[in-house]
Design a protein around this motif. Sequence first.
Motif, PDB file in Angstrom:
ATOM      1  N   ALA A  17      25.224  33.448 -22.893  1.00 45.26           N
ATOM      2  CA  ALA A  17      24.475  33.653 -24.130  1.00 45.26           C
ATOM      3  C   ALA A  17      24.956  32.695 -25.220  1.00 45.26           C
ATOM      4  O   ALA A  17      24.138  32.121 -25.959  1.00 45.26           O
ATOM      5  CB  ALA A  17      24.600  35.098 -24.600  1.00 45.26           C
ATOM      6  N   PHE A  18      26.272  32.490 -25.330  1.00 47.38           N
ATOM      7  CA  PHE A  18      26.785  31.581 -26.361  1.00 47.38           C
ATOM      8  C   PHE A  18      26.351  30.143 -26.080  1.00 47.38           C
ATOM      9  O   PHE A  18      25.968  29.415 -27.009  1.00 47.38           O
ATOM     10  CB  PHE A  18      28.308  31.674 -26.473  1.00 47.38           C
ATOM     11  N   ALA A  19      26.397  29.730 -24.831  1.00 46.69           N
ATOM     12  CA  ALA A  19      25.958  28.374 -24.477  1.00 46.69           C
ATOM     13  C   ALA A  19      24.479  28.190 -24.828  1.00 46.69           C
ATOM     14  O   ALA A  19      24.088  27.157 -25.385  1.00 46.69           O
ATOM     15  CB  ALA A  19      26.195  28.110 -22.992  1.00 46.69           C
ATOM     16  N   ARG A  20      23.666  29.191 -24.537  1.00 45.03           N
ATOM     17  CA  ARG A  20      22.244  29.124 -24.885  1.00 45.03           C
ATOM     18  C   ARG A  20      22.052  29.144 -26.398  1.00 45.03           C
ATOM     19  O   ARG A  20      21.171  28.457 -26.925  1.00 45.03           O
ATOM     20  CB  ARG A  20      21.490  30.289 -24.250  1.00 45.03           C
ATOM     21  N   PHE A  21      22.868  29.927 -27.097  1.00 47.57           N
ATOM     22  CA  PHE A  21      22.800  29.995 -28.558  1.00 47.57           C
ATOM     23  C   PHE A  21      23.048  28.611 -29.157  1.00 47.57           C
ATOM     24  O   PHE A  21      22.323  28.160 -30.049  1.00 47.57           O
ATOM     25  CB  PHE A  21      23.828  31.004 -29.070  1.00 47.57           C
ATOM     26  N   VAL A  22      24.070  27.928 -28.663  1.00 51.64           N
ATOM     27  CA  VAL A  22      24.395  26.593 -29.149  1.00 51.64           C
ATOM     28  C   VAL A  22      23.275  25.614 -28.792  1.00 51.64           C
ATOM     29  O   VAL A  22      22.852  24.813 -29.629  1.00 51.64           O
ATOM     30  CB  VAL A  22      25.755  26.120 -28.581  1.00 51.64           C
ATOM     31  N   LEU A  63      13.291  32.005 -29.705  1.00 59.50           N
ATOM     32  CA  LEU A  63      14.033  31.445 -28.570  1.00 59.50           C
ATOM     33  C   LEU A  63      15.239  32.313 -28.217  1.00 59.50           C
ATOM     34  O   LEU A  63      15.506  32.561 -27.037  1.00 59.50           O
ATOM     35  CB  LEU A  63      14.480  30.011 -28.885  1.00 59.50           C
ATOM     36  N   HIS A  64      15.955  32.782 -29.231  1.00 62.88           N
ATOM     37  CA  HIS A  64      17.120  33.630 -28.976  1.00 62.88           C
ATOM     38  C   HIS A  64      16.707  34.957 -28.352  1.00 62.88           C
ATOM     39  O   HIS A  64      17.383  35.457 -27.446  1.00 62.88           O
ATOM     40  CB  HIS A  64      17.925  33.857 -30.253  1.00 62.88           C
ATOM     41  N   ALA A  71      16.234  39.658 -24.756  1.00 55.81           N
ATOM     42  CA  ALA A  71      15.795  40.885 -25.427  1.00 55.81           C
ATOM     43  C   ALA A  71      14.339  41.227 -25.155  1.00 55.81           C
ATOM     44  O   ALA A  71      13.870  42.260 -25.589  1.00 55.81           O
ATOM     45  CB  ALA A  71      16.013  40.761 -26.935  1.00 55.81           C
ATOM     46  N   GLY A  72      13.624  40.383 -24.471  1.00 59.78           N
ATOM     47  CA  GLY A  72      12.227  40.662 -24.172  1.00 59.78           C
ATOM     48  C   GLY A  72      11.358  39.462 -24.474  1.00 59.78           C
ATOM     49  O   GLY A  72      11.841  38.405 -24.871  1.00 59.78           O
ATOM     50  N   PRO A  73      10.069  39.648 -24.304  1.00 64.18           N
ATOM     51  CA  PRO A  73       9.158  38.515 -24.452  1.00 64.18           C
ATOM     52  C   PRO A  73       8.965  38.035 -25.889  1.00 64.18           C
ATOM     53  O   PRO A  73       8.629  36.889 -26.111  1.00 64.18           O
ATOM     54  CB  PRO A  73       7.850  39.019 -23.872  1.00 64.18           C
TER      55      PRO A  73
END
Length: 174
Positions: A17-22, A63-64, A71-73
């Motif tokens: 999740a952190f990698a995707r957040f960045v 996107l997040h 968290a869903g669509p």
Amino acid sequence: METAQSQQQSAPGTFTAFARFVLFGGGVGLASSFAVAALASWIYWGLANALITAASTLLATELHARFTFGAGPRATWRQHAQSAGSAAAAYAVTSVAMLVLRQLMAAPGAALEQVVYLSASALAGVARFAVLRVVVFARSRSQVAATVRAARPVHATAARAAASAGPVVLGRAA
């Protein structure tokens, strides 16, 4: 036919999740910097910055919700409002850091300004990630339980209901 459980995206681990957040947050931020510059050639810079900041916050929240936190669509209005609040807090942290630098040094060099700004941004980003993961896009136990209940096949529910009704004796009415 898919069950509700297979349709719902599972929440990724903290590192993923952190990698995707960045990746998503940084990508949107980088694109925003170019968009502000382009739009500012047509309109006042402050207005361009406000418009791009609002649009990029909406895009990053979507996107997040979809990819970073699973968290869903779609993000809800509540999630958008909370995400905007965390973005405003991050903006405040970087602004205060720059104001403090200016109070401590009359004419800091460009390199020092960048170090202070990027350090404050990194700190604010880590805090924002935590807020988004733990508060904004957190899954409550009731949401998880509802998903599991909704994902049960109908035959299992019917069998459980029949079992609780008592024994059935074939050939005669009870």
